[in-house]
Design an enzyme around this catalytic site. Sequence first.
Site, PDB file in Angstrom:
ATOM      1  N   ARG A  37       0.832  -1.203   0.000  1.00 26.29           N
ATOM      2  CA  ARG A  37       0.000   0.000   0.000  1.00 26.29           C
ATOM      3  C   ARG A  37       0.877   1.267   0.000  1.00 26.29           C
ATOM      4  O   ARG A  37       1.018   1.930  -1.010  1.00 26.29           O
ATOM      5  CB  ARG A  37      -0.958  -0.021   1.213  1.00 26.29           C
ATOM      6  N   ASP A  38       1.550   1.535   1.114  1.00 27.61           N
ATOM      7  CA  ASP A  38       2.338   2.768   1.207  1.00 27.61           C
ATOM      8  C   ASP A  38       3.542   2.722   0.276  1.00 27.61           C
ATOM      9  O   ASP A  38       3.972   3.754  -0.247  1.00 27.61           O
ATOM     10  CB  ASP A  38       2.800   2.980   2.655  1.00 27.61           C
ATOM     11  N   HIS A  42       5.306   4.366  12.479  1.00 27.17           N
ATOM     12  CA  HIS A  42       5.343   4.257  11.020  1.00 27.17           C
ATOM     13  C   HIS A  42       6.359   5.289  10.526  1.00 27.17           C
ATOM     14  O   HIS A  42       6.024   6.452  10.301  1.00 27.17           O
ATOM     15  CB  HIS A  42       3.919   4.561  10.517  1.00 27.17           C
ATOM     16  N   HIS A  44       9.332   6.818   7.968  1.00 30.31           N
ATOM     17  CA  HIS A  44       9.904   6.871   6.623  1.00 30.31           C
ATOM     18  C   HIS A  44      11.391   7.166   6.747  1.00 30.31           C
ATOM     19  O   HIS A  44      11.826   7.853   7.670  1.00 30.31           O
ATOM     20  CB  HIS A  44       9.185   7.928   5.772  1.00 30.31           C
ATOM     21  N   CYS A  67       8.793   9.192  -1.010  1.00 32.51           N
ATOM     22  CA  CYS A  67       8.140  10.274  -0.282  1.00 32.51           C
ATOM     23  C   CYS A  67       7.564  11.241  -1.310  1.00 32.51           C
ATOM     24  O   CYS A  67       8.314  11.792  -2.115  1.00 32.51           O
ATOM     25  CB  CYS A  67       9.164  10.986   0.603  1.00 32.51           C
ATOM     26  N   ASN A 108       9.372   3.802   3.220  1.00 33.39           N
ATOM     27  CA  ASN A 108       9.255   3.328   4.604  1.00 33.39           C
ATOM     28  C   ASN A 108      10.535   2.646   5.035  1.00 33.39           C
ATOM     29  O   ASN A 108      11.328   2.216   4.210  1.00 33.39           O
ATOM     30  CB  ASN A 108       8.123   2.283   4.701  1.00 33.39           C
TER      31      ASN A 108
END
Lengths: 300, 300
Positions: free
Chosen positions: A11-12, A202, A204, A235, A244
């Site tokens: 997802r991310d 979470h 990055h 990002c 991430n």
Amino acid sequence: MKVKIVEVGLRDGLQNETEIYPTTIKLELIKRLIAANLINIEVTSFVHPKWIPQLADAEQLLVDLPTHHKINYRALVPNTKGFERIKASPLSEIAVFISASQTHNMKNVNKTIAASLKQIKEILNLASTSHLPVRAYISCVFGCPYEGHVSLRVVEELCRDLFDLGVYEVSLGDTIGVAVPCQVKQVLHSLQSSYAGKLAVHFHDTKGLALVNCFVSLEEGITTFDSSIGGLGGCPYAPGASGNVATEELVTMLHGMGVETGIDLAELCETAAWMENIRKKPLPSKVLRSYLAKRGVSGE
Amino acid sequence: MKVKIVEVGLRDGLQNETEIYPTTIKLELIKRLIAANLINIEVTSFVHPKWIPQLADAEQLLVDLPTHHKINYRALVPNTKGFERIKASPLSEIAVFISASQTHNMKNVNKTIAASLKQIKEILNLASTSHLPVRAYISCVFGCPYEGHVSLRVVEELCRDLFDLGVYEVSLGDTIGVAVPCQVKQVLHSLQSSYAGKLAVHFHDTKGLALVNCFVSLEEGITTFDSSIGGLGGCPYAPGASGNVATEELVTMLHGMGVETGIDLAELCETAAWMENIRKKPLPSKVLRSYLAKRGVSGE
């Protein structure tokens, strides 16, 4: 000691890749993540395909997901329309999101924080009917690309509001990768006094500090960590920057410290290597680089 | 709080690069590092050119070094023959090295640890006559590519021997980048009780853990850190893996925590960017990636 890792690469990670991958590739990645003993996998997002074409196949992906009673499949749901799209599905839980920065929330979903909370309430009502637990992401906890500093008080109030609404967990997001260790310590020290056992982090890796921040979080008692295979993604506010924290880097650190994750590190590295081949450009994970270098030397 | 950063990119970095750079490039790099306010710069090594052709120009480099009374130029000296090569030079200090692993020491310099200590004693005698302070590196403090585990007792004894011989500082090297935070904490906690203020740390980023280990070291009271511009270099035991912790990543973390280094971070990133252009392939530094991404966005 054991910690829980939530794999968010599908997802991310993928939503920040320029390439749009076919559903079959995503399914193969999920199969490989499961083979590495990853149990908590966020597979997609039901954001409108116009905004995130990389995840436009969300419905189809859910239909085709391999059946595994042990796997907690999750998906991001931005609004009630998104919730309608999930219908009968193999999801174990859903996730909602909101920003701790008013400007970022406006730019991201064209709503005030208050309006987003109202929307989350509606989603929670629907989820409750479907007996789906709900996790909430708070974006920009440690800094905002537009406002810069984000007040801890706002984050505390958001946590309170979200738990009052009925989410079971809040994942604190360093959306742009600006958190520094002492700040993480201070923010978590404050939040853990009220919400210990209900928070995830979470991070990055925009500035290479994601692992340090995970370490500090562990010291502050956090036991749920979001990460992305290979450090997949990026990002949106710094194109070309890292995504991430890489799952295999996190697992390497944790295992090295005697913390259990249940994950098969070698299998995880093989999965990252497979993804790198698919991607056709290097993933930012240093553990993957080191793993491939050693594999090359040993001629495997 | 203020910490001291020892830039080792020209020595530990370049000796692990496949490309051999001309002296003019090294001098330009030194000029740029000085412009970023780096004061402690290890410029080369007097190891025999047969073993490290990348640093074969050691004498010439010393002759051409820009005169700066504030800059502490350093060089590695493996033996008395190496010491003879430095002669009248602008060096402020020299460094010797020894491994905490018997096998690694044998493979590295074909000597036992005891024989290496004897040689270091001879170098210290010469250095004393020339009024040159001596730093010692201990390799493989946290693990060995041949023996695996390295005993803390051996490291403690080596520290004692080296300080007894007259070195002013010991830099604890994680030569292959296998140290994990809890191990670093344990080792430093033990050594700091005897040698606080006289220890430096030297982490390699093979598994992405170098910054975490720097953070833990800072917490244990270490105030001298070795690093390499852009994370230049690599690991001779894992070709393709990352090199030393990147200076600009370390500085980003320290400044973010309110720790002073005296270094100009933007100038440092420009220097890393310049080096990456020279190198013609990406350096592993995530701060550099993020810096270049932002520079690109702002159109600078």
